[in-house]
Design an enzyme around this catalytic site. Structure first.
Site, PDB file in Angstrom:
ATOM      1  N   LYS A 272       0.834  -1.212   0.000  1.00 29.01           N
ATOM      2  CA  LYS A 272       0.000   0.000   0.000  1.00 29.01           C
ATOM      3  C   LYS A 272       0.870   1.265   0.000  1.00 29.01           C
ATOM      4  CE  LYS A 272      -3.235   2.937   0.419  1.00 29.01           C
ATOM      5  NZ  LYS A 272      -4.081   3.299  -0.711  1.00 29.01           N
TER       6      LYS A 272
ATOM      7  N   ASN B  74       1.441   4.053  -3.231  1.00 33.58           N
ATOM      8  CA  ASN B  74       1.187   5.499  -3.139  1.00 33.58           C
ATOM      9  C   ASN B  74       2.473   6.298  -3.336  1.00 33.58           C
ATOM     10  OD1 ASN B  74      -1.519   5.305  -2.882  1.00 33.58           O
ATOM     11  ND2 ASN B  74      -1.650   5.948  -0.756  1.00 33.58           N
TER      12      ASN B  74
ATOM     13  N   GLY C 225       1.393  19.840 -12.800  1.00 37.50           N
ATOM     14  CA  GLY C 225       0.489  20.788 -12.155  1.00 37.50           C
ATOM     15  C   GLY C 225       1.079  21.348 -10.886  1.00 37.50           C
TER      16      GLY C 225
ATOM     17  N   CYS D  54      -4.479  10.966   1.388  1.00 36.02           N
ATOM     18  CA  CYS D  54      -3.609   9.786   1.443  1.00 36.02           C
ATOM     19  C   CYS D  54      -2.150  10.057   1.103  1.00 36.02           C
ATOM     20  CB  CYS D  54      -4.150   8.701   0.519  1.00 36.02           C
ATOM     21  SG  CYS D  54      -5.685   8.009   1.148  1.00 36.02           S
TER      22      CYS D  54
ATOM     23  N   LYS E 240       0.205  11.980   3.718  1.00 34.16           N
ATOM     24  CA  LYS E 240       0.412  11.298   5.009  1.00 34.16           C
ATOM     25  C   LYS E 240       1.076   9.927   4.815  1.00 34.16           C
ATOM     26  CE  LYS E 240      -3.846   8.698   5.846  1.00 34.16           C
ATOM     27  NZ  LYS E 240      -3.271   7.351   5.822  1.00 34.16           N
TER      28      LYS E 240
ATOM     29  N   LYS F  96      -9.059  16.843  -5.650  1.00 32.06           N
ATOM     30  CA  LYS F  96      -9.165  16.359  -7.030  1.00 32.06           C
ATOM     31  C   LYS F  96     -10.614  16.497  -7.458  1.00 32.06           C
ATOM     32  CE  LYS F  96      -9.352  11.897  -7.596  1.00 32.06           C
ATOM     33  NZ  LYS F  96      -9.205  10.437  -7.543  1.00 32.06           N
TER      34      LYS F  96
HETATM   35  P1  NAD Z   1     -12.338   8.971   7.386  1.00 30.34           P
HETATM   36  O1  NAD Z   1     -11.781   9.950   8.336  1.00 30.34           O
HETATM   37  O2  NAD Z   1     -13.203   9.448   6.264  1.00 30.34           O
HETATM   38  O3  NAD Z   1     -13.201   7.885   8.175  1.00 30.34           O
HETATM   39  C1  NAD Z   1     -12.830   7.304   9.383  1.00 30.34           C
HETATM   40  C2  NAD Z   1     -14.089   7.066  10.195  1.00 30.34           C
HETATM   41  O4  NAD Z   1     -13.793   6.248  11.320  1.00 30.34           O
HETATM   42  C3  NAD Z   1     -14.720   8.345  10.751  1.00 30.34           C
HETATM   43  O5  NAD Z   1     -16.077   8.415  10.347  1.00 30.34           O
HETATM   44  C4  NAD Z   1     -14.593   8.200  12.275  1.00 30.34           C
HETATM   45  O6  NAD Z   1     -15.672   8.794  12.979  1.00 30.34           O
HETATM   46  C5  NAD Z   1     -14.594   6.683  12.410  1.00 30.34           C
HETATM   47  N1  NAD Z   1     -14.023   6.140  13.644  1.00 30.34           N
HETATM   48  C6  NAD Z   1     -12.855   6.476  14.261  1.00 30.34           C
HETATM   49  N2  NAD Z   1     -12.654   5.702  15.345  1.00 30.34           N
HETATM   50  C7  NAD Z   1     -13.708   4.853  15.413  1.00 30.34           C
HETATM   51  C8  NAD Z   1     -14.078   3.790  16.292  1.00 30.34           C
HETATM   52  N3  NAD Z   1     -13.299   3.449  17.328  1.00 30.34           N
HETATM   53  N4  NAD Z   1     -15.233   3.135  16.081  1.00 30.34           N
HETATM   54  C9  NAD Z   1     -16.018   3.471  15.036  1.00 30.34           C
HETATM   55  N5  NAD Z   1     -15.722   4.457  14.151  1.00 30.34           N
HETATM   56  C10 NAD Z   1     -14.581   5.120  14.337  1.00 30.34           C
HETATM   57  O7  NAD Z   1     -11.106   8.150   6.818  1.00 30.34           O
HETATM   58  P2  NAD Z   1     -10.968   7.467   5.372  1.00 30.34           P
HETATM   59  O8  NAD Z   1     -10.612   8.472   4.354  1.00 30.34           O
HETATM   60  O9  NAD Z   1     -12.151   6.588   5.139  1.00 30.34           O
HETATM   61  O10 NAD Z   1      -9.672   6.580   5.611  1.00 30.34           O
HETATM   62  C11 NAD Z   1      -9.696   5.441   6.428  1.00 30.34           C
HETATM   63  C12 NAD Z   1      -8.415   4.653   6.225  1.00 30.34           C
HETATM   64  O11 NAD Z   1      -8.345   4.175   4.877  1.00 30.34           O
HETATM   65  C13 NAD Z   1      -7.134   5.473   6.430  1.00 30.34           C
HETATM   66  O12 NAD Z   1      -6.145   4.642   6.977  1.00 30.34           O
HETATM   67  C14 NAD Z   1      -6.750   5.871   5.019  1.00 30.34           C
HETATM   68  O13 NAD Z   1      -5.367   6.113   4.885  1.00 30.34           O
HETATM   69  C15 NAD Z   1      -7.161   4.637   4.239  1.00 30.34           C
HETATM   70  N6  NAD Z   1      -7.468   4.898   2.835  1.00 30.34           N
HETATM   71  C16 NAD Z   1      -8.185   5.979   2.478  1.00 30.34           C
HETATM   72  C17 NAD Z   1      -8.489   6.199   1.134  1.00 30.34           C
HETATM   73  C18 NAD Z   1      -9.268   7.422   0.714  1.00 30.34           C
HETATM   74  O14 NAD Z   1      -9.280   7.694  -0.497  1.00 30.34           O
HETATM   75  N7  NAD Z   1      -9.913   8.144   1.601  1.00 30.34           N
HETATM   76  C19 NAD Z   1      -8.044   5.300   0.158  1.00 30.34           C
HETATM   77  C20 NAD Z   1      -7.326   4.185   0.554  1.00 30.34           C
HETATM   78  C21 NAD Z   1      -7.038   3.989   1.904  1.00 30.34           C
END
Ligand code: NAD
Length: 429
Positions: free
Chosen positions: A202, A206, A251, A258, A261, A318
């Site tokens: 992963k 990225n 750009g 993502c 971080k 984006k």
């Molecule tokens: P996000 O902040 O949108 O969602 C996280 C959610 O988890 C929030 O709604 C929060 O309230 C909830 N949460 C936190 N602690 C909790 C708990 N103990 N119990 C229940 N709910 C809880 O985050 P995201 O963008 O969905 O990313 C999540 C993970 O996936 C990260 O590690 C990120 O790096 C990875 N990721 C994100 C993407 C993306 O495009 N957003 C793509 C691939 C991977």
């Protein structure tokens, strides 16, 4: 199968809705009661094309449920997916506090025998650490599987059903297959590996994509000095199958929730191992400099921006998302604000989120045309396709002077020149 999803954000909601659509019974859990209430009414909590329709369909069928009460649903499920955030700490490492808190709840509430699937992006060693945490001093046994997520915001639903690959890291093949079998209807490469490799795939993916972006931005900077055209250079490079045409658009640099971080987290992993990841250091440096170069260009062409009205089209990191986390567009607006520009902004979806990030003096319009009146320049900061179809003659009439700075190389320089715009993009004459 019955599945509990912990964390119903961008990844958790798409995963939950997708798994329900594949025929599973899914319980989506989040600690945010407002989010759960909104989703329970069948309303999306963020903008993602085609997600709402599938959400409502599966909510109606009963295959999808939303709750804040993990205790009620966890023991009805064979699988528990963890999709909580892993943001950056000040030292660049990933903050695992949400993940650990979710794991502690699982240990406290769930009967043993369940498969815990970690979808959150986590440093190498995290799956092992969570498995130890769940199984230490306990009669209950949990299997832990690393299944990193690769979806792209704005294309997340399509990516769920047609991913390039499904990576599953486990200590036993039989456990990996339990997770793979949840996705039988998804036709893709299914790669079984160990925890550490899955975690690193992963981050490496990225980091490699970010490297492509910084590389083409460096080439764009050479183009500006030599008169070459970076769009054609990228096209010529991308026709080589070994390179491919993706992530070669020059750009103002990468942003989003993502890349920044995950790249600093990978840097931190390398440093902790005593390894100097020189290439990645440069990728970050080039990215930070790229926005500065663009701001300098605006400043120079306008003879300073203080007191001048600049219209900014796009705030999301984006197109096709409302996500502004670490958006390059937001960084650009902040830099122009610090230089004293008067900023009028518009984004088709991301304005509510942007308002929480940007300084109070920044103004917003209801449409692209709404922000252009008396503008000394328009800046394109997000690649929304909506901006390609603007009536540029109308834009010109509204503006004080016809100057465009295209930070996403979105528009066609020739057609804008024919409309007598002064048009500046990145690495294109
Ligand atoms: P996000 O902040 O949108 O969602 C996280 C959610 O988890 C929030 O709604 C929060 O309230 C909830 N949460 C936190 N602690 C909790 C708990 N103990 N119990 C229940 N709910 C809880 O985050 P995201 O963008 O969905 O990313 C999540 C993970 O996936 C990260 O590690 C990120 O790096 C990875 N990721 C994100 C993407 C993306 O495009 N957003 C793509 C691939 C991977």
């Amino acid at each position: 199968m019955k599945i509990t999803i912990i964390g119903t954000g961008y990844v958790g909601l798409v995963t939950g809705v997708g798994l329900a659509e594949l025929g599973h019974q899914v319980f989506c859990v989040d600690t945010d009661p407002d989010k759960i209430k909104t989703l329970g009414r069948g309303e999306e909590t963020f903008y993602e094309p085609s997600l709402g329709q599938l959400l409502r369909k599966n909510l109606k069928s009963g295959r999808l449920q939303f709750t804040t009460n993990l205790a009620v649903v966890i023991n009805q499920s064979q699988f528990i997916f963890i999709c909580v955030g892993t943001p950056s700490l000040a030292n660049g490492s990933a903050d695992l506090s949400y993940l650990k808190s979710a794991a502690a709840s699982i240990k406290r509430l769930a009967k043993g025998g369940k498969v815990v699937v970690i979808k959150s992006t986590v440093p190498v060693g995290t799956n092992k650490m969570i498995a130890k945490m769940l199984n230490q001093n306990s009669a209950k046994l949990f299997a832990v599987v690393s299944c990193p997520e690769f979806l792209r915001e704005g294309k997340a639903v399509s990516d769920f059903f047609n991913p390039d690959r499904l990576v599953v890291g486990a200590t036993k093949e039989s456990v990996a297959f339990k997770v793979i079998n949840l996705f039988t209807k998804v036709k893709t490469h299914k790669l079984i590996t160990d925890w550490e490799t899955a975690e690193l795939i992963k981050y490496a993916a990225n980091a490699f994509l970010a490297t492509k972006i910084s590389f083409i931005n460096e080439i764009a900077n050479i183009c500006e000095r030599t008169g070459a055209n970076v769009s054609d250079v990228a096209k010529g490079m991308g026709l080589d199958k070994r390179i491919n045409p993706y992530f070669l658009r020059a750009g103002i640099g990468y942003g989003g929730s993502c890349f920044p971080k995950d790249i600093t987290s990978l840097m931190h992993i390398a440093t902790c191992q005593g390894y100097n990841f020189r290439l990645l250091k440069s990728v970050i440096e080039v990215n930070e400099n790229q926005r500065k170069i663009f701001v300098d260009k605006i400043n120079k062409v306008l003879g300073g921006v203080r007191g001048k009205t600049i219209a900014v089209l796009g705030l999301a990191f984006k197109d096709n998302t409302d996500d502004v986390r670490k958006s390059a567009a937001i960084g650009l607006v902040k830099q122009l604000d610090r230089l004293g520009a008067v900023l009028n902004c518009y984004d088709p979806q991301a304005m509510a989120n942007a308002k929480k990030e940007l300084p109070a003096g920044v103004k917003y319009g209801r449409s692209a045309y709404d922000i252009l009146t008396a503008a000394s320049a328009v800046v394109i900061a997000t690649e929304w396709s909506d901006f390609t179809t603007l009536d540029w003659l109308k834009v010109k009439r509204l503006m004080k002077q016809p100057i465009i700075f295209d930070g996403k190389n979105l528009l066609d320089p020739k057609s804008l020149a024919s409309l007598k715009f002064k048009y500046y993009s990145v690495g294109r004459p």
